[in-house]
Design a protein around this motif. Structure first.
Motif, short mmCIF file in Angstrom:
data_model
loop_
_atom_site.label_atom_id
_atom_site.label_comp_id
_atom_site.label_asym_id
_atom_site.label_seq_id
_atom_site.Cartn_x
_atom_site.Cartn_y
_atom_site.Cartn_z
N ILE A 186 32.15 117.12 -24.87
CA ILE A 186 32.44 116.87 -23.45
C ILE A 186 33.56 115.86 -23.31
N LYS A 229 22.40 113.72 -17.46
CA LYS A 229 23.42 112.67 -17.56
C LYS A 229 22.86 111.37 -16.98
N LEU A 274 22.32 120.16 -19.33
CA LEU A 274 22.47 118.81 -19.86
C LEU A 274 22.05 117.82 -18.78
N ASN A 296 28.12 115.22 -26.75
CA ASN A 296 28.87 114.20 -26.01
C ASN A 296 30.32 114.16 -26.45
N ASN A 337 23.02 115.57 -30.14
CA ASN A 337 23.36 114.87 -28.90
C ASN A 337 24.75 114.26 -28.97
N ARG A 382 26.74 109.00 -20.21
CA ARG A 382 26.24 109.70 -21.40
C ARG A 382 25.42 110.91 -21.01
N TYR A 383 25.60 111.98 -21.77
CA TYR A 383 24.83 113.20 -21.58
C TYR A 383 23.69 113.23 -22.59
#
Length: 145
Positions: A76, A124, A122, A73, A69, A128-129
């Motif tokens: 991205i 969101k 994903l 993030n 995770n 935060r994803y």
């Protein structure tokens, strides 16, 4: 040869991945990859380390759901769009299991070498994803206990 950036969390799961890293590098090299290992020291370290992936063709992460995770993030946040290989080494490995990635390190390496790609959505929340579960409170402790 392709270049792979291997981010691994030595504290994930039973902490045994650090003892198997040579086996992983060997498998990936046989599959045509030059591997740059990167040992995470903290969550913040993942976000710093991801900046070193510019010259790499693929990012490979070994850890649990939390490590995966954070890597996503970080990718991205730094606008990095590359394939992500997963070598599950966490406690539950829910996401890897959902994708059909077995717990055996050699099987995960084989899937990466074969180039098995799966697209996934994903989620969101705020900035935060998340990959497969968004949880808070006691639920975050359930899989560990």
């Amino acid at each position: 040869m392709q270049r792979a950036f291997l981010i691994y969390n030595p504290y994930s799961g039973n902490r045994s991945f650090r003892l198997k890293i040579d086996q992983v590098v060997h498998k990936l090299q046989l599959g045509g990859y030059i591997v740059t290992p990167y040992r995470t020291l903290s969550i913040e370290n993942i976000y710093e380390g991801i900046k070193f992936t510019n010259e790499h063709d693929i990012i490979i992460v070994s850890g649990g759901d939390g490590t995966i995770n954070h890597v996503i993030n970080a990718m991205i946040q730094h606008n990095i769009n590359k394939p992500l290989g997963i070598i599950p080494s966490g406690t539950a490995n829910d996401f890897a299991s959902h994708l059909g990635i077995g717990r055996k390190i050699t099987d995960a390496c084989e899937a990466i070498v074969r180039g098995n790609l799966t697209k996934f959505d994903l989620g969101k929340i705020n900035d935060r994803y998340f990959i497969n579960v968004a949880a808070a409170g006691l639920l975050t402790d359930v899989s560990q206990k």
